[in-house]
Structures are given as structure tokens and as C-alpha cells.
Design an enzyme around this catalytic site. Structure first.
Site, mmCIF file in Angstrom:
data_model
loop_
_atom_site.group_PDB
_atom_site.id
_atom_site.type_symbol
_atom_site.label_atom_id
_atom_site.label_comp_id
_atom_site.label_asym_id
_atom_site.label_seq_id
_atom_site.Cartn_x
_atom_site.Cartn_y
_atom_site.Cartn_z
ATOM 1 N N LYS A 67 -14.543 1.285 -5.860
ATOM 2 C CA LYS A 67 -13.124 1.463 -6.919
ATOM 3 C C LYS A 67 -13.013 2.085 -7.931
ATOM 4 O O LYS A 67 -12.163 2.137 -8.673
ATOM 5 C CB LYS A 67 -12.764 -0.240 -6.984
ATOM 6 C CG LYS A 67 -12.687 -1.064 -6.085
ATOM 7 C CD LYS A 67 -12.353 -0.397 -4.644
ATOM 8 C CE LYS A 67 -11.116 -0.212 -4.386
ATOM 9 N NZ LYS A 67 -10.823 0.766 -3.169
ATOM 10 N N GLY A 69 -12.689 5.139 -8.118
ATOM 11 C CA GLY A 69 -11.895 6.300 -7.860
ATOM 12 C C GLY A 69 -12.630 7.365 -6.700
ATOM 13 O O GLY A 69 -12.431 8.768 -6.826
ATOM 14 N N THR A 70 -13.382 6.860 -6.098
ATOM 15 C CA THR A 70 -13.921 7.517 -4.997
ATOM 16 C C THR A 70 -13.063 8.541 -4.308
ATOM 17 O O THR A 70 -13.397 9.732 -3.915
ATOM 18 C CB THR A 70 -14.916 6.638 -4.142
ATOM 19 O OG1 THR A 70 -15.271 5.426 -4.639
ATOM 20 C CG2 THR A 70 -15.883 7.044 -3.198
ATOM 21 N N THR A 71 -11.990 7.984 -3.562
ATOM 22 C CA THR A 71 -11.180 8.575 -2.799
ATOM 23 C C THR A 71 -10.427 9.953 -3.540
ATOM 24 O O THR A 71 -10.285 10.825 -2.959
ATOM 25 C CB THR A 71 -9.934 7.861 -2.668
ATOM 26 O OG1 THR A 71 -10.280 6.639 -2.292
ATOM 27 C CG2 THR A 71 -8.963 8.260 -1.329
ATOM 28 N N TRP A 72 -10.384 9.686 -4.790
ATOM 29 C CA TRP A 72 -9.624 10.830 -5.761
ATOM 30 C C TRP A 72 -10.975 11.797 -5.777
ATOM 31 O O TRP A 72 -10.309 13.300 -5.439
ATOM 32 C CB TRP A 72 -9.371 10.355 -7.004
ATOM 33 C CG TRP A 72 -8.557 11.074 -7.981
ATOM 34 C CD1 TRP A 72 -7.850 12.368 -7.632
ATOM 35 C CD2 TRP A 72 -8.544 11.225 -9.482
ATOM 36 N NE1 TRP A 72 -7.436 12.875 -8.836
ATOM 37 C CE2 TRP A 72 -7.858 12.057 -10.098
ATOM 38 C CE3 TRP A 72 -8.898 9.976 -10.425
ATOM 39 C CZ2 TRP A 72 -7.505 12.384 -11.397
ATOM 40 C CZ3 TRP A 72 -8.723 10.102 -11.813
ATOM 41 C CH2 TRP A 72 -7.998 11.278 -12.087
ATOM 42 N N HIS A 132 -22.488 4.596 -2.071
ATOM 43 C CA HIS A 132 -22.275 3.726 -3.282
ATOM 44 C C HIS A 132 -23.859 3.267 -3.511
ATOM 45 O O HIS A 132 -23.784 2.279 -4.555
ATOM 46 C CB HIS A 132 -21.488 2.579 -3.008
ATOM 47 C CG HIS A 132 -20.070 2.507 -2.716
ATOM 48 N ND1 HIS A 132 -19.133 3.443 -3.490
ATOM 49 C CD2 HIS A 132 -19.150 2.394 -1.689
ATOM 50 C CE1 HIS A 132 -18.126 3.381 -3.069
ATOM 51 N NE2 HIS A 132 -18.074 2.902 -1.907
ATOM 52 N N ARG A 154 -16.097 3.738 -13.705
ATOM 53 C CA ARG A 154 -14.782 3.458 -14.096
ATOM 54 C C ARG A 154 -15.187 2.094 -14.961
ATOM 55 O O ARG A 154 -16.006 1.422 -14.823
ATOM 56 C CB ARG A 154 -13.810 3.065 -13.087
ATOM 57 C CG ARG A 154 -12.547 2.618 -13.205
ATOM 58 C CD ARG A 154 -11.523 2.420 -12.126
ATOM 59 N NE ARG A 154 -10.185 2.452 -12.457
ATOM 60 C CZ ARG A 154 -9.289 2.092 -11.718
ATOM 61 N NH1 ARG A 154 -9.733 1.851 -10.498
ATOM 62 N NH2 ARG A 154 -8.184 2.013 -12.040
ATOM 63 N N SER A 162 -9.335 -3.804 -9.490
ATOM 64 C CA SER A 162 -9.066 -3.092 -8.343
ATOM 65 C C SER A 162 -9.817 -3.714 -7.140
ATOM 66 O O SER A 162 -9.346 -3.745 -5.953
ATOM 67 C CB SER A 162 -9.565 -1.528 -8.519
ATOM 68 O OG SER A 162 -9.339 -0.642 -7.451
ATOM 69 N N GLY A 288 -3.668 3.685 -9.550
ATOM 70 C CA GLY A 288 -4.490 4.753 -10.016
ATOM 71 C C GLY A 288 -4.332 5.078 -11.627
ATOM 72 O O GLY A 288 -4.207 6.274 -11.973
HETATM 73 P P1 A3P Z 1 -6.282 0.956 -8.727
HETATM 74 O O1 A3P Z 1 -6.595 -0.170 -7.684
HETATM 75 O O2 A3P Z 1 -6.652 0.343 -10.117
HETATM 76 O O3 A3P Z 1 -4.939 1.324 -8.354
HETATM 77 P P2 A3P Z 1 -11.678 4.057 -4.687
HETATM 78 O O4 A3P Z 1 -11.369 4.949 -4.301
HETATM 79 O O5 A3P Z 1 -13.220 4.025 -5.302
HETATM 80 O O6 A3P Z 1 -11.786 2.970 -3.600
HETATM 81 O O7 A3P Z 1 -10.899 3.422 -5.814
HETATM 82 C C1 A3P Z 1 -9.618 3.083 -5.679
HETATM 83 C C2 A3P Z 1 -9.088 3.306 -6.950
HETATM 84 O O8 A3P Z 1 -8.649 4.553 -7.301
HETATM 85 C C3 A3P Z 1 -7.587 2.428 -7.124
HETATM 86 O O9 A3P Z 1 -7.169 1.987 -8.274
HETATM 87 C C4 A3P Z 1 -6.767 3.573 -6.453
HETATM 88 O O10 A3P Z 1 -5.219 3.242 -6.876
HETATM 89 C C5 A3P Z 1 -7.293 4.695 -7.269
HETATM 90 N N1 A3P Z 1 -6.775 6.049 -6.885
HETATM 91 C C6 A3P Z 1 -6.834 6.428 -5.679
HETATM 92 N N2 A3P Z 1 -6.468 7.832 -5.606
HETATM 93 C C7 A3P Z 1 -6.215 8.369 -6.632
HETATM 94 C C8 A3P Z 1 -5.716 9.688 -7.389
HETATM 95 N N3 A3P Z 1 -5.535 10.451 -6.418
HETATM 96 N N4 A3P Z 1 -5.582 9.565 -8.823
HETATM 97 C C9 A3P Z 1 -5.988 8.487 -9.475
HETATM 98 N N5 A3P Z 1 -6.468 7.284 -9.022
HETATM 99 C C10 A3P Z 1 -6.516 7.401 -7.804
#
Ligand code: A3P
Length: 320
Positions: A67, A69-72, A132, A154, A162, A288
Site C-alpha cells: 500500500k 503506491g506499488t501500482t503507481w 515486498h 509511505r 490504505s 491516492g
Molecule cells: P489509498 O488507499 O490511500 O488511496 P499499492 O499500489 O502499494 O497497493 O498502494 C495502493 C495505494 O496507492 C492506494 O492508496 C491507491 O489509491 C494509491 N494509488 C494507486 N495508483 C496511484 C497513482 N497512480 N497515483 C497515486 N496514488 C495511487
């Protein structure tokens, strides 16, 4: 599928049955393996990853606390490293039709859970992978080779909030939701996926100071505040800096726009698609933003998390 506890190979079940365990947030159990809390299903992937993975010197490994911001950052890394092959174009790019977790898979959670010795020959070099796992648990070949590690953390309050939302979304309805208090107690005790959170972060923080060429330490909040500067830092660390021509063409902005929360979360693939293991892609996009913890945590919870963080990071130079 995510929830099923696979039949573990004998070797793996021998290890797992000897480990301390606690009830999980989504999975039935978390097992404490070499100090780190891992679900039964992922233990299979972790053991195979540790045993079999051979790093290549050009590999790039993205490591994060869940959580963070891995996806980002998966999206940003993919767009950055492949920017010649795939121009960061708003109309045509693999990120427009694939969730970032498909383009940059987790080694332990995806590849080595699916197969004990996965075929990695289809990955173009430089290969982009993710995990992770704490630094101490990485396979020797990752530590010994010249491959690069990008670490993302984070602040613990947003990470916890999150994680609480995410895990409740993944729980089967029949199980009900995990209360905030119950989840908070587990998080503070370190019993969270790939936790303790503080140990995971600190391990990479120390390595980034010892080996700045090998480990780049990034923070979600800093990327939110200065996206272009952090993208450039990332490109320089990976030895693929932006040329003057690319800067003039707006390549940096195009990558950031392509990977922005608004863009990714509104794509059809991320609104209605699913990952191969069954999770809905939309579970990875919530707000996010920085600071959502203010809407969820009590004053006591804030004080407690701040106190633990202060104690754990005291004297390390790390501020989150
Ligand atoms: P929130 O739950 O605070 O909104 P992970 O990717 O590590 O699982 O983390 C998910 C978190 O990153 C979530 O936070 C999600 O909304 C946020 N997130 C996903 N894509 C993002 C992006 N492109 N920019 C910023 N935050 C992003």
C-alpha cells in the site's frame, strides 16, 4: 482464488508448520518467517523465489511495503524503462490496456507462486520485477549482482489506513469486515503482510545509505509533491536519464500524465478488469492522496503510531 490456501509442496509445509502464526487480515494465517509475516499461499512463492531466482545484472527490482503506491511506481517504471519501445502516448500504450501488476509482476506473489521454477524467458531486458520482501530475505543473487533496487515507502498512518480498506475489500462478504481497532492492534504489533512495517522500511533505508548505487529510497509523499524531480532521479539512478531532446518533447510530463491516478483509475481495464489471481483491479485505486489517515484514526491511534515510529526510527536519519 486469492484466498485459497494451496496444497503446499511437502518441503514448504514442513517449514510453514514450524513457524509462529497469527490470524491474517484476509488469508486465514500469517506465518512469521525470518522475522517477516507472510500468508500461507505466498510462503510457497517466497521459498521458491529465494531458492531458484537468478538475478541478471540489468534487472530492476521494485520493492515496496504493501500500500505504499506499488501500482503507481510499477506504472512509472514500466513507462520510463520502455519509453523508446513504447512512446508514452495517451492513445496507445500497454498501460492503457493492462494493469501495472500484470506488466511488472511480483516474483514471490505471482511468478514463483504459480510455478516453482517459472519460465522468465519472455521478459525483455532490462527485466522489471517486484516484491515486498525485506532486504534480508532477498535471494543471494539479488544482493550479489549489480541489479538495481528501487524501494518505495509511505508514511505509516496512510499505509495502515490504505491496508485496512484494501484488505476489507478483499475479504469474502461472509467473513464480515476487520474492525479498525483489530487491524490497528495487529499493525502496531508488526503483524501485517510483509511486516513489521518499520523493519521493512528501515532495512532498505540503511542499505540505500550504504549502497546508494544499488538501492534508491523513494517516498510516496515526495513523489506526490515533486513528481518530475523524482522521475528524473529515478531515470538517473537507473542510468537512463532524459535527453535534452526528450525534455523538449515533454516525455517526462507524458509519463507522469499516463501514470497519474486520474488516468489509470479511469481506464476500463482498471475499472472492471481482474488480475490473474482474482483480485479486482479497482481495489488498487482508492484516493491516492496524502493524509487520508486524518479521516479515520482517533487521537490515541495517531499518538500511538507516531510514538512507535519515533522509537523505531530514532537516530536513523529517516523521517516519514
Ligand atoms: P489509498 O488507499 O490511500 O488511496 P499499492 O499500489 O502499494 O497497493 O498502494 C495502493 C495505494 O496507492 C492506494 O492508496 C491507491 O489509491 C494509491 N494509488 C494507486 N495508483 C496511484 C497513482 N497512480 N497515483 C497515486 N496514488 C495511487
Amino acid at each position: 482464488n486469492y484466498l485459497q490456501e494451496d496444497e503446499l509442496p511437502q518441503e514448504c509445509s514442513d517449514v510453514v508448520s514450524s513457524l509462529p502464526r497469527e490470524t491474517g487480515w484476509v488469508a486465514k494465517y500469517l506465518h512469521q518467517y525470518q522475522g517477516c509475516w507472510i500468508t500461507t499461499r505466498y510462503m510457497k512463492g517466497v521459498l521458491a523465489f529465494q531458492k531458484h531466482f537468478q538475478a541478471h545484472h540489468t534487472d530492476i527490482l521494485l520493492v515496496t511495503t504493501p500500500k505504499a503506491g506499488t501500482t503507481w511506481l510499477k506504472a512509472i517504471l514500466f513507462a520510463l524503462v520502455n519509453r523508446v519501445r513504447y512512446r508514452p502516448d495517451p492513445l496507445q500504450h500497454p498501460l492503457l490496456t493492462n494493469n501495472p501488476h500484470v506488466l511488472v509482476p511480483f516474483l514471490d506473489i505471482n511468478l514463483y507462486t504459480q510455478s516453482q521454477v517459472p519460465d522468465l524467458s519472455s521478459f525483455a531486458f532490462p527485466r522489471l520485477f517486484s516484491t515486498h520482501l525485506p532486504f534480508a530475505l532477498l535471494p543471494t543473487s539479488v544482493k550479489d549482482s549489480a541489479c538495481k533496487i528501487v524501494y518505495l515507502c509511505r508514511n505509516p498512518k496512510d499505509t495502515f489506513v490504505s491496508l485496512w480498506h484494501f484488505t476489507n475489500k478483499l475479504r469474502p462478504t461472509a467473513w464480515g469486515t476487520n474492525s479498525l481497532e483489530e487491524a490497528f492492534d495487529k499493525f502496531c504489533r508488526g503483524v501485517s503482510l510483509y511486516g513489521p512495517y518499520w523493519d521493512n522500511v528501515l532495512g532498505y533505508w540503511k542499505k540505500s545509505l550504504e549502497m546508494p548505487q544499488k538501492v534508491l529510497f523513494l517516498k510516496f509523499e515526495e513523489i506526490k509533491e515533486h513528481p518530475a524531480a523524482n522521475l528524473r532521479r529515478l531515470a538517473e539512478f537507473l542510468e537512463c536519464p532524459f535527453s535534452l531532446e526528450e525534455k523538449a518533447q515533454g516525455v517526462e510530463d507524458n509519463i507522469l500524465r499516463l501514470c497519474s491516478f486520474d488516468n489509470l483509475s479511469n481506464l476500463e481495464v482498471n475499472k472492471s478488469g481482474k488480475l490473474p489471481a482474482g483480485e479486482e483491479n479497482n481495489a488498487y485505486f482508492r484516493h491516492g492522496e496524502v493524509g487520508d489517515w486524518m479521516n479515520h484514526l482517533t487521537v490515541e491511534m495517531i499518538e500511538k503510531l507516531d510514538r512507535i515510529t519515533e522509537e523505531k526510527f530514532h537516530g536513523t536519519g529517516l523521517r516519514v
